[in-house]
Design an enzyme around this catalytic site. Structure first.
Site, PDB file in Angstrom:
ATOM      1  N   GLU A   1      51.690  47.051  42.335  1.00 26.13           N
ATOM      2  CA  GLU A   1      50.713  46.204  41.629  1.00 26.13           C
ATOM      3  C   GLU A   1      49.942  45.335  42.617  1.00 26.13           C
ATOM      4  O   GLU A   1      50.488  44.930  43.642  1.00 26.13           O
ATOM      5  CB  GLU A   1      51.452  45.284  40.650  1.00 26.13           C
ATOM      6  CG  GLU A   1      51.279  45.625  39.194  1.00 26.13           C
ATOM      7  CD  GLU A   1      49.865  45.394  38.644  1.00 26.13           C
ATOM      8  OE1 GLU A   1      48.874  45.526  39.379  1.00 26.13           O
ATOM      9  OE2 GLU A   1      49.784  45.076  37.448  1.00 26.13           O
TER      10      GLU A   1
ATOM     11  N   ASP B   1      50.386  38.073  37.297  1.00 23.10           N
ATOM     12  CA  ASP B   1      49.769  36.849  36.797  1.00 23.10           C
ATOM     13  C   ASP B   1      50.622  36.352  35.615  1.00 23.10           C
ATOM     14  O   ASP B   1      51.648  35.727  35.825  1.00 23.10           O
ATOM     15  CB  ASP B   1      48.321  37.188  36.428  1.00 23.10           C
ATOM     16  CG  ASP B   1      47.494  35.990  36.021  1.00 23.10           C
ATOM     17  OD1 ASP B   1      47.727  34.898  36.551  1.00 23.10           O
ATOM     18  OD2 ASP B   1      46.606  36.141  35.175  1.00 23.10           O
TER      19      ASP B   1
ATOM     20  N   ARG C   1      35.853  44.317  45.065  1.00 18.94           N
ATOM     21  CA  ARG C   1      37.092  45.028  45.402  1.00 18.94           C
ATOM     22  C   ARG C   1      37.096  45.483  46.851  1.00 18.94           C
ATOM     23  O   ARG C   1      38.136  45.705  47.455  1.00 18.94           O
ATOM     24  CB  ARG C   1      37.267  46.272  44.527  1.00 18.94           C
ATOM     25  CG  ARG C   1      37.456  45.988  43.045  1.00 18.94           C
ATOM     26  CD  ARG C   1      37.893  47.274  42.337  1.00 18.94           C
ATOM     27  NE  ARG C   1      37.739  47.217  40.893  1.00 18.94           N
ATOM     28  CZ  ARG C   1      38.652  46.742  40.043  1.00 18.94           C
ATOM     29  NH1 ARG C   1      39.785  46.257  40.499  1.00 18.94           N
ATOM     30  NH2 ARG C   1      38.433  46.751  38.747  1.00 18.94           N
TER      31      ARG C   1
HETATM   32  P1  IMP Z   1      49.087  39.987  34.009  1.00 18.40           P
HETATM   33  O1  IMP Z   1      49.341  41.023  32.939  1.00 18.40           O
HETATM   34  O2  IMP Z   1      48.565  38.719  33.429  1.00 18.40           O
HETATM   35  O3  IMP Z   1      50.257  39.752  34.929  1.00 18.40           O
HETATM   36  O4  IMP Z   1      47.858  40.460  34.840  1.00 18.40           O
HETATM   37  C1  IMP Z   1      47.887  41.458  35.721  1.00 18.40           C
HETATM   38  C2  IMP Z   1      46.488  41.973  36.004  1.00 18.40           C
HETATM   39  O5  IMP Z   1      45.438  41.015  35.777  1.00 18.40           O
HETATM   40  C3  IMP Z   1      46.429  42.288  37.457  1.00 18.40           C
HETATM   41  O6  IMP Z   1      46.925  43.581  37.709  1.00 18.40           O
HETATM   42  C4  IMP Z   1      44.960  42.138  37.766  1.00 18.40           C
HETATM   43  O7  IMP Z   1      44.301  43.346  37.487  1.00 18.40           O
HETATM   44  C5  IMP Z   1      44.487  41.068  36.812  1.00 18.40           C
HETATM   45  N1  IMP Z   1      44.428  39.760  37.502  1.00 18.40           N
HETATM   46  C6  IMP Z   1      45.252  38.704  37.342  1.00 18.40           C
HETATM   47  N2  IMP Z   1      44.913  37.674  38.137  1.00 18.40           N
HETATM   48  C7  IMP Z   1      43.831  38.089  38.834  1.00 18.40           C
HETATM   49  C8  IMP Z   1      43.019  37.467  39.859  1.00 18.40           C
HETATM   50  O8  IMP Z   1      43.212  36.316  40.306  1.00 18.40           O
HETATM   51  N3  IMP Z   1      41.986  38.220  40.327  1.00 18.40           N
HETATM   52  C9  IMP Z   1      41.718  39.479  39.899  1.00 18.40           C
HETATM   53  N4  IMP Z   1      42.471  40.102  38.966  1.00 18.40           N
HETATM   54  C10 IMP Z   1      43.519  39.408  38.435  1.00 18.40           C
HETATM   55 MG    MG Z   2      45.837  45.291  37.884  1.00 20.34          MG
END
Ligand code: IMP
Ligand code: MG
Length: 188
Positions: A98, A102, A164
């Site tokens: 990953e 977040d 990216r």
């Molecule tokens: P989660 O499900 O909230 O843990 O989010 C995971 C996904 O959100 C990551 O794989 C990223 O694609 C996106 N994401 C979370 N934080 C960021 C960030 O600061 N920048 C860019 N993408 C993020």
């Molecule tokens: Mg992601």
């Protein structure tokens, strides 16, 4: 593009050094295990490509793409599989790769799904972690860097699909985020 950047949080050199270290550790741990690396699209493809070049062991690679339902999916935790694995992971050693953890929702539910397919083992390698944002249990077995609660771009991570291609991890100027209808923490 450089004029949109407020601050470089992690330099290209720091990333490359860390990814090499992680790859060497993973190669030691997975010797003779022939792991399947599972990249989570789109964000993880840059990290995965660099990481796997430090694995001097037999391994295969596959990708999944998950999309959350609607805008408020972060809270519902309901995901739709846009692209599933092509590999049958039963009895295999799976390493999920990953870009960033977040809220933890993506990883949590992805791991549930993978575990239901009876792999021999499942671990996680993540480049970045924002622990202060966690809403559900999710952790990396191999982690690059912990970062504060900033929305970051670069090295595979996007803002509205851009940035990216930056070779480092950066924070954008507030006016760039402000120009969007979707605030960064609602973006997938
Ligand atoms: P989660 O499900 O909230 O843990 O989010 C995971 C996904 O959100 C990551 O794989 C990223 O694609 C996106 N994401 C979370 N934080 C960021 C960030 O600061 N920048 C860019 N993408 C993020
Ligand atoms: Mg992601």
């Amino acid at each position: 593009m450089m004029s949109d950047i407020k601050e470089i949080l992690i330099t290209e050199e720091q990333i490359q050094e860390k990814v090499k270290e992680m790859g060497e550790q993973i190669a030691r741990d997975y010797r003779d295990k022939n792991p399947v690396l599972v990249g989570v699209l789109n964000g993880a493809f840059v990290f995965l490509a660099d990481l796997m070049r430090h694995l001097d062991i037999p391994c295969t690679v596959d990708f999944v793409s998950w999309q959350s339902y609607g805008k408020d999916t972060s809270s519902s935790g309901v995901f739709r599989i846009m692209k599933d694995l092509e590999t049958n992971v039963e009895s295999k050693h799976v390493l999920v790769v990953e870009d960033i953890i977040d809220t933890g929702l993506t990883l949590h539910y992805l791991l549930d799904t993978i575990r239901s397919r009876k792999p021999a083992s499942v671990r996680v390698a993540a480049l970045l972690d924002k622990p202060s944002r966690r809403r559900i249990e999710a952790k990396a077995d191999y982690l690059g860097f912990q970062i504060p609660d900033y929305f970051v771009v670069g090295y595979g991570l996007d803002f509205a699909q851009e940035y990216r291609n930056l070779p480092f991890i950066a924070v954008l100027k507030p006016e760039i985020y402000a120009g969007s209808d979707t605030p960064p923490d609602e973006l997938e």
